[in-house]
Design an enzyme around this catalytic site. Sequence first.
Site, mmCIF file in Angstrom:
data_model
loop_
_atom_site.group_PDB
_atom_site.id
_atom_site.type_symbol
_atom_site.label_atom_id
_atom_site.label_comp_id
_atom_site.label_asym_id
_atom_site.label_seq_id
_atom_site.Cartn_x
_atom_site.Cartn_y
_atom_site.Cartn_z
ATOM 1 N N ALA A 97 32.595 37.559 42.942
ATOM 2 C CA ALA A 97 33.952 37.878 42.512
ATOM 3 C C ALA A 97 34.588 38.973 43.357
ATOM 4 C CB ALA A 97 33.950 38.306 41.042
ATOM 5 N N CYS A 98 33.802 39.968 43.769
ATOM 6 C CA CYS A 98 34.372 41.072 44.542
ATOM 7 C C CYS A 98 33.270 41.767 45.309
ATOM 8 C CB CYS A 98 35.080 42.070 43.627
ATOM 9 S SG CYS A 98 33.959 42.926 42.495
ATOM 10 N N GLY A 99 33.656 42.653 46.205
ATOM 11 C CA GLY A 99 32.679 43.357 47.017
ATOM 12 C C GLY A 99 31.748 44.237 46.206
#
Length: 246
Positions: A97-99
């Site tokens: 979903a994200c870093g």
Amino acid sequence: MTSDGDASRVDRVLATEVPVALEFNGIGYAVLMATPADLLDLTYGFALGERLIDAATDILDTAIETISAGWIVRVALAPRAAHRIYDRVRHRTSDSACGLCGVESLEQALRPLPRVPPWTGDPAAMFTAAAALAAQQPLGRATRAVHGAARCAPDGTILAVREDVGRHNAFDKLIGAMLRTGEEWNGGFALLSSRCSYELVEKAALSGCPMLATISAPTDLAVRRAREAGLTLHVVVRADALLSAQ
């Protein structure tokens, strides 16, 4: 073919390798490429290594189904352990979903390990076990293509062996068999016919094994994880060599 150019045909038995899907509470969790023997042992050991269970009683029921593509093992977890499968699935879903999720993933990959009891055995026991391991591996002798994992008494007597095309699977099968029968290490050790990766160290620690011996060398991470758990680690266990990787 011989050195003088003569050749003869030799038929060999091939090791079987098939997909084995593991479902927990109706959720597909993993597909392993494995030798389709001792699948319940494999399932119990895998579940412990994944920290989905703490004991055999956390599994209420199992069912094994053969399909055209391979095998499916369906597991019903006790309510006290069921939340773990949902937590792990949610974590996997959020990984991309994200870093920042990558940071969480790394933390999940190297979670703290329990400390294991100190091993006080005689290193000579490893040579006894290593010399006897091949005779305890019927599939290994027939195929020369599978790994063995042995539970050994403190004096090196081999008490149980499990085999699989995958070294992780073989150890999971051994640990799972111990879980299902209530056996404990009782000052003994595990001997694996493979190199020592960090996953194998973690499986040993989570099963309470005080000492892990492997035929080949370890990775640096395996050594670090063994130190964290207080696990005695001996590698390159051969007739003419033995290395302590502490």
